[in-house]
Scaffold this motif. Structure first.
Motif, mmCIF file in Angstrom:
data_model
loop_
_atom_site.group_PDB
_atom_site.id
_atom_site.type_symbol
_atom_site.label_atom_id
_atom_site.label_comp_id
_atom_site.label_asym_id
_atom_site.label_seq_id
_atom_site.Cartn_x
_atom_site.Cartn_y
_atom_site.Cartn_z
ATOM 1 N N ALA A 130 8.788 10.259 -3.389
ATOM 2 C CA ALA A 130 8.051 9.023 -3.624
ATOM 3 C C ALA A 130 8.999 7.888 -3.979
ATOM 4 N N GLY A 131 10.069 8.192 -4.696
ATOM 5 C CA GLY A 131 11.044 7.164 -5.060
ATOM 6 C C GLY A 131 11.736 6.581 -3.841
ATOM 7 N N THR A 132 12.030 7.438 -2.867
ATOM 8 C CA THR A 132 12.671 6.967 -1.639
ATOM 9 C C THR A 132 11.741 6.056 -0.863
ATOM 10 N N ILE A 133 10.481 6.449 -0.763
ATOM 11 C CA ILE A 133 9.502 5.628 -0.048
ATOM 12 C C ILE A 133 9.304 4.303 -0.768
ATOM 13 N N ALA A 169 2.749 5.959 -2.544
ATOM 14 C CA ALA A 169 3.848 6.905 -2.351
ATOM 15 C C ALA A 169 3.680 8.147 -3.204
ATOM 16 N N SER A 170 3.131 7.997 -4.388
ATOM 17 C CA SER A 170 2.961 9.172 -5.244
ATOM 18 C C SER A 170 1.942 10.139 -4.638
ATOM 19 N N ALA A 171 0.923 9.601 -3.971
ATOM 20 C CA ALA A 171 -0.060 10.472 -3.328
ATOM 21 C C ALA A 171 0.556 11.190 -2.125
ATOM 22 N N LEU A 172 1.492 10.542 -1.439
ATOM 23 C CA LEU A 172 2.134 11.160 -0.279
ATOM 24 C C LEU A 172 3.068 12.290 -0.686
ATOM 25 N N TYR A 184 12.016 -3.414 2.195
ATOM 26 C CA TYR A 184 11.317 -3.996 3.336
ATOM 27 C C TYR A 184 10.590 -5.272 2.929
ATOM 28 N N LEU A 185 9.983 -5.287 1.737
ATOM 29 C CA LEU A 185 9.330 -6.503 1.249
ATOM 30 C C LEU A 185 10.336 -7.632 1.065
ATOM 31 N N LEU A 186 11.526 -7.311 0.573
ATOM 32 C CA LEU A 186 12.570 -8.326 0.434
ATOM 33 C C LEU A 186 12.991 -8.862 1.798
ATOM 34 N N LEU A 187 13.102 -7.974 2.783
ATOM 35 C CA LEU A 187 13.436 -8.395 4.132
ATOM 36 C C LEU A 187 12.343 -9.299 4.709
ATOM 37 N N LEU A 188 11.089 -8.964 4.452
ATOM 38 C CA LEU A 188 9.981 -9.799 4.918
ATOM 39 C C LEU A 188 10.031 -11.179 4.263
ATOM 40 N N ALA A 189 10.305 -11.214 2.962
ATOM 41 C CA ALA A 189 10.399 -12.499 2.264
ATOM 42 C C ALA A 189 11.557 -13.326 2.833
ATOM 43 N N SER A 194 0.827 -1.205 0.000
ATOM 44 C CA SER A 194 0.000 0.000 0.000
ATOM 45 C C SER A 194 0.861 1.254 0.000
ATOM 46 N N LEU A 195 1.934 1.240 0.767
ATOM 47 C CA LEU A 195 2.829 2.387 0.835
ATOM 48 C C LEU A 195 3.534 2.616 -0.501
ATOM 49 N N ILE A 196 3.954 1.526 -1.135
ATOM 50 C CA ILE A 196 4.634 1.662 -2.434
ATOM 51 C C ILE A 196 3.704 2.290 -3.461
ATOM 52 N N PHE A 197 2.474 1.768 -3.533
ATOM 53 C CA PHE A 197 1.545 2.304 -4.525
ATOM 54 C C PHE A 197 0.959 3.650 -4.124
#
Length: 158
Positions: free
Chosen positions: A71-74, A58-61, A81-86, A53-56
């Motif tokens: 947005a690119g940093t987020i 990010a442009s709105a933020l 973070y997703l890679l770390l979770l995996a 949700s944060l990745i998608f």
């Protein structure tokens, strides 16, 4: 069977039997292992949904004026973070495997399942141990880097 189990340096006893108390301890450990693994899988799932949700989003933020984080940093943080979770799913899978195989070993009085559950527990702790060694290494490197940068800053400030 794994090669490490067959070629271990331990003297293999003719027969290992667990007392009722030992079986009770193993059953309790198996229940807690399954509980912890399921809770961790749920946490990973919720965290993954949050990061997606944060990745998608990010442009709105990044629509606000004077933002400090783009947005690119987020999005980059979210993907990492997703890679770390995996990556963190693997030791939790081993923990769940330990619990389910231990439960089967106790229910069926199956020594093969007992060996498999102990192998899963070994893999879990081996993974955690490697992560701890890597973390200690990074902390040591950070300490050295901090000392070197502190000394160079003190020398440059003189």
């Amino acid at each position: 069977m794994e090669v490490g189990i067959q070629n271990s340096s331990f003297h293999e006893p003719a027969d290992i039997k667990l007392s009722p108390a030992g079986l009770s301890f193993l059953a309790s450990a198996a229940k807690w292992a399954n509980f912890l693994a399921i809770v961790c899988f749920i946490f990973i799932g919720i965290s993954a949904i949050t990061m997606i949700s944060l990745i998608f989003g990010a442009s709105a933020l990044s629509l606000g004026q004077g933002e400090y984080v783009s947005a690119g940093t987020i999005s980059t943080f979210g993907v990492l973070y997703l890679l770390l979770l995996a990556f963190s799913c693997l030791p939790i899978y081993y923990l769940y495997n330990f619990g389910s195989k231990a439960r089967k070993a106790i229910e069926n009085r199956d020594s093969i399942q007992l060996e498999l559950c102990l192998d899963a527990l070994k893999k879990h702790y081996k993974f955690i141990g490697i992560i701890v060694i890597i973390t200690i290494g990074f902390n040591f490197l950070g300490l050295i880097l901090g000392v070197v940068l502190g000394i160079s800053d003190a020398i440059a400030g003189v």
